[in-house]
Design an enzyme around this catalytic site. Sequence first.
Site, short mmCIF file in Angstrom:
data_model
loop_
_atom_site.label_atom_id
_atom_site.label_comp_id
_atom_site.label_asym_id
_atom_site.label_seq_id
_atom_site.Cartn_x
_atom_site.Cartn_y
_atom_site.Cartn_z
N LYS A 218 45.42 47.81 51.72
CA LYS A 218 44.30 47.43 52.59
C LYS A 218 43.59 46.17 52.09
O LYS A 218 42.51 45.85 52.55
CB LYS A 218 43.31 48.59 52.73
CG LYS A 218 43.94 49.83 53.37
CD LYS A 218 42.93 50.91 53.69
CE LYS A 218 42.34 51.54 52.46
NZ LYS A 218 41.41 52.64 52.75
N CYS A 219 44.22 45.44 51.21
CA CYS A 219 43.66 44.22 50.62
C CYS A 219 44.01 43.02 51.50
O CYS A 219 45.06 43.00 52.15
CB CYS A 219 44.26 44.03 49.22
SG CYS A 219 43.74 42.53 48.37
N GLY A 220 43.14 42.02 51.48
CA GLY A 220 43.42 40.79 52.22
C GLY A 220 44.66 40.06 51.72
O GLY A 220 45.24 39.25 52.43
N PHE A 221 45.08 40.36 50.49
CA PHE A 221 46.29 39.75 49.94
C PHE A 221 47.55 40.56 50.26
O PHE A 221 48.64 40.18 49.84
CB PHE A 221 46.17 39.60 48.41
CG PHE A 221 45.13 38.61 47.97
CD1 PHE A 221 45.14 37.31 48.44
CD2 PHE A 221 44.16 38.97 47.07
CE1 PHE A 221 44.19 36.38 48.03
CE2 PHE A 221 43.20 38.06 46.63
CZ PHE A 221 43.21 36.77 47.12
N SER A 222 47.42 41.65 51.00
CA SER A 222 48.59 42.50 51.26
C SER A 222 49.74 41.79 51.98
O SER A 222 50.89 42.20 51.79
CB SER A 222 48.20 43.80 51.99
OG SER A 222 47.66 43.51 53.25
#
Length: 158
Positions: free
Chosen positions: A34-38
């Site tokens: 759920k991270c913006g870097f996913s």
Amino acid sequence: MSIYDEQVTLEDGTDYTLAKYAGHPLLIVNTATKCGFSPQFAGLEALYQEYKDQGLVVLGFPSDQFHQELADGQAAAEACRTTYGVTFPMHSLVSVNGDDALPLFDALKDAAPGALGKAIKWNFTKFLVDQNGNVVKRYAPKTTPDKIAPDIAKLLAN
């Protein structure tokens, strides 16, 4: 103690030591679905596909340390497979900082401190380990997998 002595647990609960990968370069990553870097999962999978026949192993370690992961490693791994086509090994949910940190991550941080010292600042911190188990480099979360490819190619050429 060698990095190969470190015990880890796959998403399905299977325990093993990294000795399984002795002689292979490793890219070890703390992940969060759920991270913006996913979206980096796609790039990590691309690296794995490009270099796995030459020995590279990418290892994903889901962590909810920054409150951006699903409830457990199996759910995280399934999300990675479904959304990004991940085929590299995914592990159980781990902590990467603090008293409960997985010893592997303590060893990685000791070998390659970051800009903020030993602590892992965020999801998608990456560690490149050579074929002899030496940590070669630590990469910031913002460093995309394609920027790591030249370092991997250099390791594989040796």
